[in-house]
Write a protein that holds these residues in place. Structure first.
Motif, PDB file in Angstrom:
ATOM      1  N   UNK A   1       0.832  -1.203   0.000  1.00 61.85           N
ATOM      2  CA  UNK A   1       0.000   0.000   0.000  1.00 61.85           C
ATOM      3  C   UNK A   1       0.870   1.258   0.000  1.00 61.85           C
ATOM      4  N   UNK A   2       0.319   2.357  -0.512  1.00 58.28           N
ATOM      5  CA  UNK A   2       1.028   3.637  -0.542  1.00 58.28           C
ATOM      6  C   UNK A   2       1.000   4.255   0.858  1.00 58.28           C
ATOM      7  N   UNK A   3       2.186   4.398   1.475  1.00 55.46           N
ATOM      8  CA  UNK A   3       2.251   4.858   2.861  1.00 55.46           C
ATOM      9  C   UNK A   3       1.732   6.283   3.001  1.00 55.46           C
ATOM     10  N   UNK A   4       2.138   7.187   2.092  1.00 56.64           N
ATOM     11  CA  UNK A   4       1.741   8.594   2.224  1.00 56.64           C
ATOM     12  C   UNK A   4       0.227   8.750   2.159  1.00 56.64           C
ATOM     13  N   UNK A   5      -0.420   8.030   1.225  1.00 50.15           N
ATOM     14  CA  UNK A   5      -1.880   8.120   1.113  1.00 50.15           C
ATOM     15  C   UNK A   5      -2.555   7.580   2.369  1.00 50.15           C
ATOM     16  N   UNK A   6      -2.065   6.412   2.858  1.00 54.52           N
ATOM     17  CA  UNK A   6      -2.662   5.824   4.058  1.00 54.52           C
ATOM     18  C   UNK A   6      -2.434   6.715   5.274  1.00 54.52           C
ATOM     19  N   UNK A   7      -1.253   7.353   5.359  1.00 53.87           N
ATOM     20  CA  UNK A   7      -0.973   8.211   6.509  1.00 53.87           C
ATOM     21  C   UNK A   7      -1.868   9.450   6.482  1.00 53.87           C
ATOM     22  N   UNK A   8      -2.143   9.976   5.276  1.00 54.32           N
ATOM     23  CA  UNK A   8      -3.067  11.117   5.178  1.00 54.32           C
ATOM     24  C   UNK A   8      -4.444  10.770   5.711  1.00 54.32           C
ATOM     25  N   UNK A   9      -4.931   9.554   5.398  1.00 54.30           N
ATOM     26  CA  UNK A   9      -6.230   9.103   5.918  1.00 54.30           C
ATOM     27  C   UNK A   9      -6.172   8.960   7.431  1.00 54.30           C
ATOM     28  N   UNK A  10      -5.037   8.465   7.968  1.00 50.80           N
ATOM     29  CA  UNK A  10      -4.885   8.317   9.413  1.00 50.80           C
ATOM     30  C   UNK A  10      -4.953   9.673  10.106  1.00 50.80           C
ATOM     31  N   UNK A  11      -4.256  10.666   9.575  1.00 51.90           N
ATOM     32  CA  UNK A  11      -4.287  12.014  10.167  1.00 51.90           C
ATOM     33  C   UNK A  11      -5.703  12.580  10.152  1.00 51.90           C
ATOM     34  N   UNK A  12      -6.396  12.389   9.031  1.00 53.41           N
ATOM     35  CA  UNK A  12      -7.775  12.886   8.933  1.00 53.41           C
ATOM     36  C   UNK A  12      -8.668  12.221   9.978  1.00 53.41           C
ATOM     37  N   UNK A  13      -8.452  10.908  10.207  1.00 59.07           N
ATOM     38  CA  UNK A  13      -9.245  10.176  11.201  1.00 59.07           C
ATOM     39  C   UNK A  13      -8.947  10.673  12.614  1.00 59.07           C
ATOM     40  N   UNK A  14      -7.652  10.903  12.908  1.00 55.45           N
ATOM     41  CA  UNK A  14      -7.277  11.383  14.238  1.00 55.45           C
ATOM     42  C   UNK A  14      -7.904  12.745  14.506  1.00 55.45           C
ATOM     43  N   UNK A  15      -7.919  13.626  13.496  1.00 57.92           N
ATOM     44  CA  UNK A  15      -8.410  14.995  13.683  1.00 57.92           C
ATOM     45  C   UNK A  15      -9.927  15.102  13.707  1.00 57.92           C
ATOM     46  N   UNK A  16     -10.630  14.027  13.306  1.00 55.97           N
ATOM     47  CA  UNK A  16     -12.091  14.065  13.301  1.00 55.97           C
ATOM     48  C   UNK A  16     -12.617  14.187  14.733  1.00 55.97           C
ATOM     49  N   UNK A  17     -13.408  15.239  14.985  1.00 56.38           N
ATOM     50  CA  UNK A  17     -14.015  15.479  16.306  1.00 56.38           C
ATOM     51  C   UNK A  17     -12.940  15.482  17.403  1.00 56.38           C
ATOM     52  N   UNK A  18     -11.825  16.188  17.134  1.00 51.54           N
ATOM     53  CA  UNK A  18     -10.673  16.140  18.029  1.00 51.54           C
ATOM     54  C   UNK A  18     -10.987  16.741  19.400  1.00 51.54           C
ATOM     55  N   UNK A  19     -11.728  17.855  19.444  1.00 49.10           N
ATOM     56  CA  UNK A  19     -12.044  18.483  20.732  1.00 49.10           C
ATOM     57  C   UNK A  19     -12.862  17.551  21.615  1.00 49.10           C
ATOM     58  N   UNK A  20     -13.776  16.803  20.997  1.00 48.98           N
ATOM     59  CA  UNK A  20     -14.569  15.845  21.778  1.00 48.98           C
ATOM     60  C   UNK A  20     -13.660  14.795  22.415  1.00 48.98           C
ATOM     61  N   UNK A  21     -12.706  14.281  21.613  1.00 49.06           N
ATOM     62  CA  UNK A  21     -11.813  13.242  22.139  1.00 49.06           C
ATOM     63  C   UNK A  21     -10.904  13.795  23.238  1.00 49.06           C
ATOM     64  N   UNK A  22     -10.425  15.034  23.070  1.00 44.86           N
ATOM     65  CA  UNK A  22      -9.565  15.614  24.099  1.00 44.86           C
ATOM     66  C   UNK A  22     -10.326  15.813  25.408  1.00 44.86           C
TER      67      UNK A  22
END
Length: 557
Positions: A115-136
């Motif tokens: 798999x393409x690491x850069x593309x997968x890492x971009x999706x990971x960052x987007x997932x982490x940032x989703x509703x970030x204030x709620x998670x914090x």
């Protein structure tokens, strides 16, 4: 508090190091256990604290992590404290039933080697940032609640004032299906904080009541006391309204919890749909197997056609033997009968013609069989064997028609314009059709041809970044090329055929194995770094380990 906690198996440490560096470069505070030591009580307490302090829990899925007791305990602890789970798939080959159920309920992010690491890492960052204030906020309240629980529910650690009001608003929003959902400990902590506020308000109302009695006793002293009493009573009324509003919000939170349970039921339905899709994929695999069976049937037909051609050739050989016998008789009777000699010569010519005809039939049958095999392999989507058989067919046509080897596939049209040959027109057209199909199949097209070696090429390999190609040849050299086909370097130093070539994992070192019994290491500029000796015969193969720290070689000794 950390942003991310990574749970993984030591077998995947090299990949996790790359992932960790990428997260750090993206400004995420990442907690990870690099220690390769036997677990202790203190060690596990640190792991628990790291999980509790992080708002996101990443689990690296592989056969080793799925089978690890400690990794499963980490997942269980993260689930217990309501952490947001993000499973990422690194390696397969494990039973689905071994995976913790909570991880099966989340969509996996694909980080496999292909798999393409850069593309997968971009999706990971987007997932982490989703509703970030709620998670914090979830993590902050969970840490406060754990501290309150560990301190025997010390009342001084409860939430108060605006902090409590903000927490109540967060609980209402979080109960509408947000991920992660509030934990039971958080609910108990907030409920106790609300109860403490109510108790404080009750004591306040009692105090105000005493003051009101005193004020009533002092009404005779003047109308001002009565005005103060009215203001006090209004404050009590406002407090009652606030209490009713808080109870209303708690009711709304309960309704939101029920909605979340309904969402979980819907999630189960979606899992069923996913299982149905998986069954459909298995059916597709069965269809592919059926296509392969059809290809095997075609190969059997090809063998039968070859047998027919062999029979025709044998019949021709029998006819030639008879002609030779008749020629011998004619030679003995030449002085007696010139007519018999002419008859024998005519028989010989007929036998030769029959032989040529049989040979043409055999050649046409074999060519037709090869063309049919290519088309059947294409139909079965078996492109690698199709290309091999197409190259063989191209060489056959080259030998028959005299077409240059480099044009056997890319200039198949020239075959139809060739001079008369043993191939029948229908056979030639069938061969050209098969070559055109493989030539134009889904854009398969020769992009370049790298020339420069003076003898056979024994091994080729791309660098890990895909930008450089290394080739090893019987001319005793290794050549480096770029993707456009431009020769970059020629590595000379071996005294015999170079059998194998390999790149290190960082692409900066090239290893070559030779029949001169040595292995040589080179840098990308073509400079020889080291010569490894020890084998007593040809070195046939060489390869770097995945981490680039170890080199393996195979020899005829």
């Amino acid at each position: 508090m950390a942003d991310v906690f990574i749970s993984y198996s030591r077998r995947d440490k090299a990949f996790v190091q790359v992932l960790y560096d990428a997260l750090r470069a993206s400004q995420y505070d990442t907690w990870i256990d690099w220690q390769d030591i036997a677990p202790t009580t203190e060690w596990w307490q640190e792991i628990e604290a790291g999980i509790e302090a992080a708002h996101t829990f990443i689990f690296v899925i592989s056969p080793d992590s799925v089978g690890s007791t400690y990794c499963r305990q980490e997942v269980d602890h993260a689930v217990q404290h309501g952490k947001r789970l993000i499973p990422i798939l690194r390696r397969r080959d494990f039973e689905q039933s071994q995976l913790p159920p909570k991880l099966s309920q989340h969509q996996w992010l694909m980080f496999q080697p292909e798999d393409d690491f850069d593309s997968a890492f971009g999706t990971l960052v987007e997932t982490i940032n989703t509703d970030l204030e709620h998670k914090k906020t979830h993590t902050r309240l969970q840490v406060r609640a754990i501290e309150w629980q560990q301190q025997n529910q010390d009342a001084s650690l409860l939430l108060r004032g605006r902090e409590l009001e903000a927490a109540e608003q967060w609980l209402i929003r979080a109960s509408t299906g947000k991920d992660p959902a509030p934990t039971d400990l958080q609910k108990d902590y907030l409920a106790t904080s609300v109860a403490a506020r109510r108790s404080a308000n009750t004591r306040q109302r009692a105090t105000i009541g005493v003051l009101a009695v005193l004020l009533l006793g002092a009404i005779a002293a003047g109308g001002l006391a009565w005005v103060q009493y009215g203001r006090t009573q209004a404050a009590l009324d406002r407090e009652g309204e606030a209490r009713e509003l808080a109870e209303q919000r708690l009711n709304e939170a309960e309704a939101a919890r029920q909605a979340a349970e309904a969402a979980q039921a819907n999630e189960a339905e979606q899992r069923q749909i996913a299982e149905d899709n998986e069954k459909a994929a298995e059916q597709s695999a069965q269809d592919a197997q059926d296509a392969l069976t059809q290809a095997e049937t075609a190969r059997a037909a090809e063998a039968e056609q070859r047998q027919v051609a062999v029979g025709a050739l044998q019949r021709a050989e029998t006819g030639e033997s008879e002609a030779n016998r008749q020629a011998a008789v004619a030679q003995q009777q030449r002085d007696l009968a010139q007519r018999n000699e002419r008859t024998a010569q005519e028989a010989t010519e007929r036998a030769n013609a029959e032989t040529r005809r049989a040979e043409r039939q055999a050649l046409n049958a074999e060519t037709q069989a090869d063309a049919l095999t290519v088309e059947n392999l294409i139909a079965a989507n078996l492109m690698t064997p199709a290309w091999r058989r197409a190259l063989q067919l191209g060489r056959t046509i080259q030998a028959i028609e005299g077409t240059p080897a480099t044009d056997a596939l890319t200039k198949a049209q020239s075959v139809t314009a060739a001079l008369p040959s043993p191939l029948e027109p229908s056979t030639r057209l069938q061969a050209v059709s098969a070559l055109r199909k493989i030539y134009y199949y889904d854009g398969y097209l020769q992009r370049n041809q790298l020339t420069g070696h003076t003898d056979l090429v024994r091994s080729v390999i791309f660098s890990p970044d895909g930008q450089t190609l290394a080739s090893a040849s019987e001319d005793g050299t290794v050549k480096l090329w770029d993707r456009s086909g431009r020769e970059l370097q020629t590595l000379t130093g071996h005294t015999d055929t170079v059998s194998s070539v390999s790149f290190s994992s960082d692409g900066q070192t090239v290893a070559s194995a030779s029949r001169d019994g040595t292995v040589k290491l080179w840098d990308r500029s073509g400079r020889e770094l080291q010569t490894l000796t020890g084998h007593t015969d040809w070195v046939l193969s060489v390869s770097f380990s995945p981490d680039g720290q170890t080199l393996a070689s195979a020899s005829a000794d």
